[in-house]
Design a protein around this motif. Structure first.
Motif, PDB file in Angstrom:
ATOM      1  N   ARG A 173       0.956  -1.285  -0.280  1.00 39.23           N
ATOM      2  CA  ARG A 173       0.127   0.075  -0.155  1.00 39.23           C
ATOM      3  C   ARG A 173       0.908   1.133   0.003  1.00 39.23           C
ATOM      4  O   ARG A 173       0.341   2.429  -0.769  1.00 39.23           O
ATOM      5  CB  ARG A 173      -1.057   0.277   1.319  1.00 39.23           C
ATOM      6  CG  ARG A 173      -2.547   0.296   0.883  1.00 39.23           C
ATOM      7  CD  ARG A 173      -3.545  -0.167   2.057  1.00 39.23           C
ATOM      8  NE  ARG A 173      -3.108  -1.502   2.040  1.00 39.23           N
ATOM      9  CZ  ARG A 173      -4.096  -1.890   3.579  1.00 39.23           C
ATOM     10  NH1 ARG A 173      -4.367  -0.818   3.993  1.00 39.23           N
ATOM     11  NH2 ARG A 173      -4.309  -3.047   3.940  1.00 39.23           N
ATOM     12  N   ARG A 203       1.104   4.352  -2.586  1.00 39.50           N
ATOM     13  CA  ARG A 203       0.527   5.979  -2.574  1.00 39.50           C
ATOM     14  C   ARG A 203       1.761   6.565  -3.646  1.00 39.50           C
ATOM     15  O   ARG A 203       1.811   7.443  -3.879  1.00 39.50           O
ATOM     16  CB  ARG A 203       1.132   6.116  -1.408  1.00 39.50           C
ATOM     17  CG  ARG A 203      -0.500   6.475  -0.417  1.00 39.50           C
ATOM     18  CD  ARG A 203      -0.592   6.787   0.726  1.00 39.50           C
ATOM     19  NE  ARG A 203      -0.238   6.513   1.784  1.00 39.50           N
ATOM     20  CZ  ARG A 203      -0.659   5.493   2.306  1.00 39.50           C
ATOM     21  NH1 ARG A 203      -1.312   4.615   1.994  1.00 39.50           N
ATOM     22  NH2 ARG A 203       0.611   4.043   3.411  1.00 39.50           N
ATOM     23  N   ALA A 219       0.487  14.119  15.638  1.00 38.72           N
ATOM     24  CA  ALA A 219      -0.737  13.281  16.150  1.00 38.72           C
ATOM     25  C   ALA A 219       0.277  12.259  17.274  1.00 38.72           C
ATOM     26  O   ALA A 219       1.052  12.001  17.167  1.00 38.72           O
ATOM     27  CB  ALA A 219      -0.607  12.517  14.656  1.00 38.72           C
ATOM     28  N   HIS A 243      -1.892   8.604  18.874  1.00 38.09           N
ATOM     29  CA  HIS A 243      -2.253   7.429  18.581  1.00 38.09           C
ATOM     30  C   HIS A 243      -2.442   6.734  19.691  1.00 38.09           C
ATOM     31  O   HIS A 243      -1.553   6.694  20.456  1.00 38.09           O
ATOM     32  CB  HIS A 243      -2.325   7.246  17.451  1.00 38.09           C
ATOM     33  CG  HIS A 243      -2.027   7.865  15.865  1.00 38.09           C
ATOM     34  ND1 HIS A 243      -3.253   8.129  15.396  1.00 38.09           N
ATOM     35  CD2 HIS A 243      -0.550   7.988  15.307  1.00 38.09           C
ATOM     36  CE1 HIS A 243      -2.456   8.634  14.560  1.00 38.09           C
ATOM     37  NE2 HIS A 243      -1.216   8.872  13.429  1.00 38.09           N
ATOM     38  N   ALA A 272      -3.711   0.626  12.708  1.00 37.10           N
ATOM     39  CA  ALA A 272      -3.835   1.594  12.162  1.00 37.10           C
ATOM     40  C   ALA A 272      -2.471   3.204  11.877  1.00 37.10           C
ATOM     41  O   ALA A 272      -2.936   4.169  11.137  1.00 37.10           O
ATOM     42  CB  ALA A 272      -4.785   1.865  12.801  1.00 37.10           C
ATOM     43  N   ALA A 273      -2.149   3.382  13.040  1.00 36.83           N
ATOM     44  CA  ALA A 273      -1.435   3.841  13.716  1.00 36.83           C
ATOM     45  C   ALA A 273      -0.330   3.957  12.250  1.00 36.83           C
ATOM     46  O   ALA A 273       0.334   4.862  12.004  1.00 36.83           O
ATOM     47  CB  ALA A 273      -0.781   4.211  14.823  1.00 36.83           C
ATOM     48  N   GLU A 304       0.081   2.509   9.932  1.00 36.50           N
ATOM     49  CA  GLU A 304      -0.651   2.558   8.209  1.00 36.50           C
ATOM     50  C   GLU A 304      -0.547   4.307   8.155  1.00 36.50           C
ATOM     51  O   GLU A 304      -0.163   4.771   7.070  1.00 36.50           O
ATOM     52  CB  GLU A 304      -2.072   2.108   8.284  1.00 36.50           C
ATOM     53  CG  GLU A 304      -2.576   1.962   6.480  1.00 36.50           C
ATOM     54  CD  GLU A 304      -3.419   1.687   6.322  1.00 36.50           C
ATOM     55  OE1 GLU A 304      -4.274   0.638   5.665  1.00 36.50           O
ATOM     56  OE2 GLU A 304      -3.625  -0.399   7.109  1.00 36.50           O
ATOM     57  N   ARG A 305      -1.036   4.881   8.895  1.00 36.31           N
ATOM     58  CA  ARG A 305      -1.021   6.075   8.936  1.00 36.31           C
ATOM     59  C   ARG A 305       0.269   6.901   8.869  1.00 36.31           C
ATOM     60  O   ARG A 305       0.628   8.047   8.794  1.00 36.31           O
ATOM     61  CB  ARG A 305      -1.646   7.145   9.950  1.00 36.31           C
ATOM     62  CG  ARG A 305      -3.188   6.238   9.025  1.00 36.31           C
ATOM     63  CD  ARG A 305      -4.278   6.437   9.826  1.00 36.31           C
ATOM     64  NE  ARG A 305      -4.489   8.027  10.653  1.00 36.31           N
ATOM     65  CZ  ARG A 305      -4.909   8.087  11.835  1.00 36.31           C
ATOM     66  NH1 ARG A 305      -6.030   7.445  12.120  1.00 36.31           N
ATOM     67  NH2 ARG A 305      -4.962   9.831  11.924  1.00 36.31           N
ATOM     68  N   GLU A 344       1.859   8.796   5.048  1.00 37.99           N
ATOM     69  CA  GLU A 344       0.884   9.502   5.112  1.00 37.99           C
ATOM     70  C   GLU A 344       1.742  10.801   5.173  1.00 37.99           C
ATOM     71  O   GLU A 344       2.281  11.421   6.142  1.00 37.99           O
ATOM     72  CB  GLU A 344      -0.672   9.826   5.715  1.00 37.99           C
ATOM     73  CG  GLU A 344      -1.650   8.850   5.307  1.00 37.99           C
ATOM     74  CD  GLU A 344      -2.730   8.863   6.079  1.00 37.99           C
ATOM     75  OE1 GLU A 344      -2.608  10.027   7.344  1.00 37.99           O
ATOM     76  OE2 GLU A 344      -3.941   7.979   5.982  1.00 37.99           O
TER      77      GLU A 344
END
Lengths: 517, 321
Positions: free
Chosen positions: A306, A310, A497, A499, A509-510, A512-513, A516
């Motif tokens: 993934r 991106r 951020a 998390h 989830a953390a 994975e971000r 970004e």
């Protein structure tokens, strides 16, 4: 059992063993069998393997299960006297005649494969070893004990007689008898195939196999003494042994089939991985944590593709005139498809982990995750702190994750209320600030509980100014932030951020971000 | 079409590919059930070679699609030949004018043009890539989709239609059916988990490093000049290297390279000096070379554990054996 039934049962067994087989795949299995035929066992095995099992990890399960359904039939038991020539039988008969008549009668019946009663068996035993009969145990108090022993001996004799009968007559145990013995050794509770050898052993023991050799030796010695020829006795012993082997195979197969059937009927209760991912990391049992480690590897692999995606899709960066011209030839040179210079995003990661006691489960999972991501993130450095900070990148690069984490935790034993993030940050700024540059994503993993030591927000600010992003993973629920000695709210405003990562799902989830932009 | 798996095996042997029972059975079934074969296993065990040998054995043309990150449908399936379309419109302008000449209104002209639209979106202007070539080929082919694990997950999803129905949907043309069902081999090094849907449609073949005897057979077949004694010594050494904890284990092709090298050096046995000079044929990482040297120099000849615990590699079931 018909062939199709066996195939269906094999598929059910595989499914119970955790192999995922869809209906389409089982249909393929049947079609493959039609094409290949069921005569060549190896071809059948290869055909089913290739149609049903699609994961190398499942191959051992298949290899264990296949012989249970399509294995060679265990060799049948044969009458022990069957292999003897008429001469030898005659000779044996003569030898028997020279023995005392009761003994000879018992032996004769036994060799014909008849079943003796427990009393007769005891008699036989007593006659074979005349001196071992228990005499002179006159004491009154021992009466009860003796009765009990007699009973035990009786039941043993019964078993031995039965076993001898199976082996000599060539007719193995009936399925009822097998099931009866299986119940005695706890077979109906077994659902895991690993238990097969052990349960087979137990069943054979319950049949009296251990005592058999002893009895057989006495029997053969007696016959030899009576003048039976060594060849005849050799043959007799050989065929009994072959029968014993065959019986072992039969029992093993029976045990395997029973286990698989039970496993199919009551698949073991296992919490699904999806459930596990929602459990707080602190409360996982060791097995659950193990199951999740595999999951971490899987997640990292997903993440990798993934993240790559991106990079490709991102419409950021400078116009690439050459590529744009080339791409728009097809539109007659009208620039309809604008190409950008691909931005090579090579992020660096910097981890600062709190390894004090409360943090350890989370840290170990996060380190696992990062370890798996090493291909993606070429530059990753890790630091750990409790009261002071220390670089652990090296441990991490050299060893397997489990070993590395264990080593780090051994070197930095948790103390008592000695966490000092402020000092650690200051130390970091003094010695390792070169690890942080504009490409670096800094992740602090910790609960922010600082034992009321100075927070040193200034050091944190220094790091933030140099870093690309500054993230904080906190295993505590947001409601607990700022309570007690938690200095979370001192650091929070400086983070890009924060998390909450109390479960693996949140951690995934953390992470994975992370990439970004 | 082959009549039995043994025939498959013989045909592959004729192409100098030694097939195990498993491989022969799988290929036999793939042809019978019209299913793709997914071959997985460590690098260099002959997965790609299998595709090539199969093509040669069946006398079909081989169409190869090498996967990589970012591979998309325009590179794997088809693309419209825009330049050609433009060129045709330019050249056919006169003809177009005569067709449109009779039209009195704009709507009429558009209608007339629409009737001719098919000319421009026909197979004439379709640039077929590997997959479409395989589907539309007038003669039967073997399609080798190499290293599918390198492609993105979307591309995998893309393949599903091709692999299960052997057809391709082109929006402007409709569905293109295969003229001949191609034999398909997909290979994967298992760097990532393939989707269940893809695996479900395939016959699965797990290829592992061969046993000493099997590999010796391969060496004998491909490098017949190497003396039997040296060949055995070499293969045994390669197997010992595979039992070590290395970054990259020597593959079968590297064994063969090494065998060739030994022939060139006309070595009649493998001594320390030969090994020292040729070890880099087998091992491609400096770290591995050093480690192997140390291990092979161990007096008892058995790989000792050194440098602490083993590095975690991706797990293969055959590894522990």
């Amino acid at each position: 059992m018909s062939f199709d039934d066996r195939l269906l049962q094999l598929i059910a067994g595989l499914r119970a063993g955790g192999v995922r087989i869809s209906v389409a795949e089982s249909a393929d299995g049947f079609r493959a069998v039609e094409e290949i035929g069921a005569v060549d066992r190896e071809a059948l095995r290869a055909a089913l393997r290739t149609t049903l099992v699609k994961d190398p990890a499942d191959l051992p399960t298949f290899d264990r299960l296949f012989p249970l359904y399509f294995g060679l039939e265990p060799p049948p038991l044969l009458p022990a006297m069957g292999g003897m020539g008429a001469d030898e039988q005659q000779q044996l008969e003569e030898a028997l005649r020279s023995l005392p008549p009761e003994l000879a009668d018992l032996l004769r019946r036994l060799l014909r494969g008849e079943r003796l009663s427990a009393e007769e068996m005891a008699q036989l035993r007593a006659r074979l070893q005349p001196d071992s009969s228990s005499e002179g145990m006159g004491a009154q108090g021992q009466q009860a004990l003796r009765q009990r022993l007699d009973q035990l001996a009786q039941s043993w004799m019964d078993r031995l007689a039965r076993l001898l009968q199976w082996l000599l007559s060539g007719q193995g145990p009936s399925s009822e008898e097998l099931e009866q013995i299986g119940r005695e050794v706890g077979l109906p509770r077994a659902t895991r195939l690993e238990q097969q050898p052990w349960l087979t052993q137990r069943m054979l023991r319950a049949m009296g196999m251990e005592r058999l050799a002893e009895l057989l030796n006495e029997l053969l010695a007696q016959l030899a003494a009576a003048g039976a020829s060594p060849e005849a006795l050799d043959q007799l012993e050989g065929s009994i042994q072959a029968n014993a082997e065959a019986l072992r195979d039969q029992v093993s197969r029976f045990v395997g089939a029973s286990i698989v059937r039970q496993a199919v009927e009551q698949p073991p209760r296992q919490p699904s991985v999806a459930d596990l991912m929602q459990l707080p990391l602190q409360s996982l049992t060791w097995e659950e944590a193990e199951a999740l480690r595999d999951q971490v590897r899987r997640l990292a692999a997903q993440l990798r593709s993934r993240a790559a995606l991106r990079h490709r899709r991102g419409k950021v960066g400078l116009l690439d005139p050459k590529a744009t011209l080339r791409a728009n030839q097809r539109y007659g040179g009208v620039p309809m498809d604008i190409r950008h210079r691909r931005r090579r995003l090579k992020p660096k990661l910097l981890l600062i982990c709190d390894v004090s006691t409360s943090m350890r489960p989370v840290v170990s999972f996060l380190l696992h995750m990062i370890y798996e991501l090493q291909d993606q993130v070429a530059h990753a450095r890790s630091f750990a702190f409790i009261d002071d900070i220390e670089e652990i990148t090296q441990d991490f690069a050299e060893h397997r994750p489990e070993v590395a984490i264990a080593e780090v935790l051994r070197r930095m034993p948790p103390g008592h209320y000695n966490t000092d993030l402020g000092f650690s940050l200051q130390h970091f700024c003094r010695d390792y600030l070169d690890a942080v540059d504009h490409r670096t994503i800094v992740i602090v993993v910790g609960d922010g509980r600082n034992n009321f030591n100075p927070s040193r927000v200034d050091a944190f600010e220094t790091i933030r100014r140099r870093a690309r992003r500054l993230l904080w993973f906190n295993p505590e629920a947001p409601a607990l932030w700022g309570t007690g000695d938690s200095a979370m709210y001192d650091y929070l405003p400086l983070c890009d951020a924060v998390h909450e990562v109390s479960t693996l799902a949140q951690l995934a989830a953390a992470v994975e971000r992370l990439f970004e932009t | 079409m082959f009549a039995s798996k043994d025939e498959v095996r013989r045909a592959l042997a004729a192409q100098r590919y030694i097939a195990s029972d498993e491989i022969a059975t799988t290929l036999f079934l793939a042809e019978r059930l019209h299913k793709p074969v997914l071959a997985e296993g460590p690098a260099g065990v002959g997965k790609t070679e299998l595709g090539k040998a199969w093509a040669a054995a069946t006398g079909r043309r081989l169409i190869r699609l090498q996967c990589y990150e970012g591979l998309d449908e325009t590179k794997a399936l088809y693309e419209w030949e825009y330049a050609k379309q433009l060129l045709y419109t330019q050249l056919l302008r006169d003809k177009l004018n005569t067709i449109l000449a009779g039209a009195s209104t704009l709507a009429e002209a558009a209608d007339q043009l629409a009737r001719e639209e098919d000319v421009f979106f026909s197979e004439r202007f379709l640039l077929p890539r590997s997959l479409l070539q395989a589907i539309r080929s007038p003669e039967p082919v073997v399609l080798l989709i190499d290293e599918i694990d390198r492609a993105d997950a979307e591309f995998e999803a893309f393949l599903l239609e091709v692999l299960s129905d052997f057809q391709i949907s082109v929006p402007e043309l409709g569905t293109l059916q295969a003229r001949h069902l191609p034999l398909v081999v997909l290979t994967s090094n298992n760097t990532r988990e393939l989707s269940e849907a893809l695996k479900r449609r395939c016959l699965y073949l797990y290829l592992d490093y061969p046993t000493i005897e099997a590999e010796l057979n391969i060496v004998r077949l491909k490098v017949p000049d190497l003396g039997p004694k040296v060949a055995r010594q070499a293969v045994e050494l390669v197997h010992r290297l595979r039992s070590l904890d290395l970054k990259k284990h020597p593959s079968i092709s590297e064994t063969l390279d090494w065998a060739h090298a030994l022939v060139m050096l006309s070595a009649d046995h493998i001594d320390a000096a030969t090994l020292d000079t040729t070890l880099t044929v087998l091992l491609k990482h400096e770290h591995d070379v050093q480690r192997a040297r140390r291990a092979l120099a161990a007096p008892d000849g058995s790989p000792r554990s050194f440098d602490g615990p083993r590095r975690e590699r991706r797990r293969w079931p055959g590894d522990d054996a």
